[in-house]
Design a protein around this motif. Structure first.
Motif, PDB file in Angstrom:
ATOM      1  N   THR A 450      41.805  36.835  29.519  1.00 19.29           N
ATOM      2  CA  THR A 450      40.880  37.365  30.527  1.00 19.29           C
ATOM      3  C   THR A 450      40.720  36.442  31.732  1.00 19.29           C
ATOM      4  O   THR A 450      40.052  36.818  32.694  1.00 19.29           O
ATOM      5  CB  THR A 450      39.493  37.612  29.916  1.00 19.29           C
ATOM      6  N   SER A 452      42.901  35.944  33.769  1.00 18.01           N
ATOM      7  CA  SER A 452      43.495  36.844  34.772  1.00 18.01           C
ATOM      8  C   SER A 452      44.315  36.142  35.846  1.00 18.01           C
ATOM      9  O   SER A 452      44.302  36.548  37.013  1.00 18.01           O
ATOM     10  CB  SER A 452      42.398  37.696  35.440  1.00 18.01           C
ATOM     11  N   ARG A 464      47.152  42.796  29.325  1.00 18.28           N
ATOM     12  CA  ARG A 464      46.327  41.623  29.032  1.00 18.28           C
ATOM     13  C   ARG A 464      46.437  41.280  27.553  1.00 18.28           C
ATOM     14  O   ARG A 464      46.380  42.160  26.698  1.00 18.28           O
ATOM     15  CB  ARG A 464      44.880  41.931  29.407  1.00 18.28           C
TER      16      ARG A 464
END
Lengths: 588, 102
Positions: A450, A452, A464
């Protein structure tokens, strides 16, 4: 109560870390006291050094900040030489060999397997050639991003002088070297949106305003964007316009506001996006005006967001291919699949830039590179060079659209293997999946977690890292999101597919594209197609399927010391290691 | 003997006395009826928020997801190991069933 990290930062931080780094480098890994490792590794980040993950102790990732992704003539060869000499690990990567350069989504450069003892030599080589790792990581001004062709390509307002001014003012500046958290800044002068300001802490975007009956060009300011931690935010409009000459003072004010009001007690709540959530843009503007800027702020001007094409979901806006500069020369954008280039290829890139252009190379936020300043008369010869067979100026859409973060190869936070997997995905999709008519741009971003770093929320298909069980066995998996992108009306992806085993993801993409083709309304884009369906319908579009695609990294790569080692078990790790690669015995 | 217990690198791992001991991306079997309805939560540790040691036990406040049902969020403090005479001994986190505490 301040965190340990804040306590360490209050004791030693910023420029002074360097003398300690050199002290440790002199005698090596063992000279860092056992009970001080956490604090020194935290501090080393400020000088661009990130200790690699469990199983790779004593090796570092080194990040080199190249403001706006600009590599001046000669610098690309230096990067290649440093990678060849110092960025070699104990085991080769099966796709990329040993010694490679990662071009990042923030227009920086990352090298791996760096040894502590080599750092002074590397710093001296880099700095002698105008390069630096200063503040490439850590809680301060990071590498400033923007349109990498600033100063060369058409621009509404000149961004590069502003970027240089900000870089010069805020790198090594004691007033701004210890912020509550990282500080990501984007400055864009072109009207294409390629600075991706929306996902930065501080964004300067091109705008104009009538001042004293004259149209003045400058920047509108947005604050508080970012993608990390399952808390994506678009930067918020704080109703401020700056002329280029005012940009640094206003940026200093916002940085100081963050320094004074950001949360130093909870690092998970520290980014300015959370302060903007709490205060709202109006209060932020008011406090900025009252406490941090000593001239009257102007209200926002007229922006150019309706012209944005970069990652906007329609035409190509990614700077790949041949484009004319404003001086009549050309630049050539080359696709670097997942942003990783071997050191020898990087040296060849430098040679091509010297031979055909000015020697300048630019790094884009899509992990690609650009050769600048090519006269029209030399274009054909450049396009015929062998290197371009692999790093194409006209790549297949699946190769062109692939972005991947570092993943479990080196990263502590990632949950899955990424770069090699994305390479395999792209190759399989190219061979096995036809894109619907007219679809030339299709972005698939793979992020290991996460955090990212591959910016998954702003891709057509967002992947993801996750885990799942398949036939009872724990395997690496991916969540699938759809319909993200930037442009005039940016949109984060909807996460509609959960925990798809990695070997079924290419099949899911294939089926999804078939559904798109079957149900597409005229020539609508993929993003438009996704936008007109609700979440339940989108979930039904995700049909995972095993195909001929094979994934050699299904197992828990995080439990390995290095996913591609023949014996990848943690017990087989040679780390920590001496500079020559031999393991350091625990009683050394 | 004082023991330093902390979470570092954006919640990536637990450090005990400056040594990495537990990393995210482990799969844990949890007895966590308040987290999800599964008989046993098949929990992917995605990030650590904080750590503490109480008595001998080291716990990490963890967020993540049950990979069986998809429930996600913070599961509370999960015991991951013990400190005995200043040394950390990790539990068999693949085999044991762990019970989070508040």
């Amino acid at each position: 109560m301040p965190t340990d990290v804040e306590r360490w930062k209050s004791e030693v931080y910023g420029n002074e870390i360097r003398e300690h780094l050199y002290r440790f480098a002199e005698t090596g890994w063992g000279s860092i006291p056992d009970d001080e490792r956490d604090e020194w590794f935290e501090r080393f980040k400020w000088w661009g050094l990130y200790h690699q993950r469990n199983g790779q102790e004593s090796y570092f990732m080194m990040r080199i900040g190249t403001p706006n992704g600009v590599l001046e003539p000669g610098q690309t060869k230096v990067i290649a030489d440093v990678a060849n000499k110092y960025a070699t690990g104990p085991v080769e990567n099966p796709e990329f060999g040993n010694a490679y350069v990662d071009w990042t989504t923030r227009q920086s450069i990352q090298l791996h397997w760096i040894k502590l003892e080599d750092i002074p030599d590397i710093f001296e080589t880099l700095e002698a050639n105008g390069l630096s790792t200063q503040q490439a990581c850590g809680d301060s001004w990071r590498n400033i991003v923007g349109n990498p062709m600033a100063g060369k390509a058409p621009e509404f307002v000149d961004a590069l002088p502003v970027i240089h001014e900000l870089n010069d003012r805020f790198k090594g500046n004691d007033d701004h070297s210890n912020l509550p958290r990282k500080w990501k800044v984007s400055v864009t002068g072109s009207a294409d949106g390629s600075g991706q300001g929306d996902i930065n802490d501080l964004a300067l975007e091109p705008a104009y305003k009538q001042i004293n009956r004259k149209e003045v060009r400058g920047f509108n300011i947005r604050v508080g964007g970012g993608l990390a931690r399952n808390e994506p935010r678009l930067a918020r409009d704080i109703d401020v316009f700056v002329e280029p000459s005012e940009a640094a003072d206003v940026a200093a004010g916002i940085s100081a506001l963050f320094r004074e009001h950001g949360d130093r007690e909870n690092r998970y709540n520290a980014r300015i996006k959370f302060l903007v959530d709490e205060w709202g843009p109006e209060k932020l503007r008011r406090v900025l005006q009252e406490e941090f800027v000593d001239f009257e702020l102007k209200s926002a001007g007229t922006d150019l967001r309706d012209e944005y094409t970069y990652n906007a979901g329609g035409e190509h806006g990614d700077l790949i291919g041949v484009h004319e500069q404003r001086d009549g020369k050309y630049y050539l954008g080359l696709n670097v699949l997942v942003g990783r280039m071997g050191a020898d290829d990087t040296a060849e890139l430098a040679r091509l830039a010297d031979t055909y252009g000015s020697g300048s190379v630019r790094v884009t936020q899509r992990q690609n590179v650009i050769i600048a300043d090519v006269p029209e008369s030399k274009l054909d010869a450049l396009l015929a060079e062998d290197l371009l067979e692999h790093y194409s100026p006209n790549p297949h859409p699946f190769m062109r659209g692939s972005v991947a973060c570092t993943g479990t190869e080196f990263c502590s936070l990632s949950i899955v293997e990424t770069k090699n997997r994305q390479v395999r995905f792209a190759r399989w999709l190219k061979e096995n999946v036809a894109l619907p008519d007219g679809v030339e741009e299709f972005h698939i971003h793979l992020s290991g977690c996460t955090a990212s770093c591959a910016q998954p929320q702003i891709a057509d298909i967002s992947l993801r890292g996750m885990k799942t069980r398949k036939n009872g066995e724990a395997v690496e998996a991916l969540d699938i999101g759809l319909g993200g992108g930037l442009g005039e009306n940016p949109q984060f992806a909807s996460w509609v597919g959960q925990r798809v085993p990695v070997d079924e993801v290419p099949g899911a993409v294939k089926n999804l594209l078939a559904t798109f083709e079957d149900h597409r309304d005229g020539n609508e884009t993929f993003r438009e197609f996704i936008a007109r369906h609700d979440e339940e319908e989108l979930e039904a579009f995700i049909e995972p399927e095993e195909t001929s695609y094979e994934d050699p990294f299904m197992h828990n790569t995080k439990l390995t010391w290095y996913p591609y080692a023949e014996d990848d078990s943690m017990d087989a790790s040679p780390a920590p290691a001496h500079p020559d690669g031999t393991p350091i015995a625990s009683d050394d | 003997m004082s023991v330093a217990v902390r979470i570092l690198d954006d919640g990536a791992w637990l450090s005990v006395n400056d040594e990495r001991q537990v990393s995210v991306s482990e799969l844990w079997r949890l007895n966590a009826p308040e987290f999800c309805q599964c008989e046993q939560t098949d929990f992917l540790a995605e990030g650590f928020l904080s750590a503490r040691s109480s008595g001998r036990t080291v716990t990490v406040e963890t967020y993540g997801q049950c990979i069986a049902c998809g429930s996600s969020g913070t599961v509370g403090h999960v015991p991951v190991g013990e400190i005995i005479h200043g040394e950390f001994y990790g539990y068999d986190r693949e085999g044991d069933v762990l019970t989070p505490v508040a």
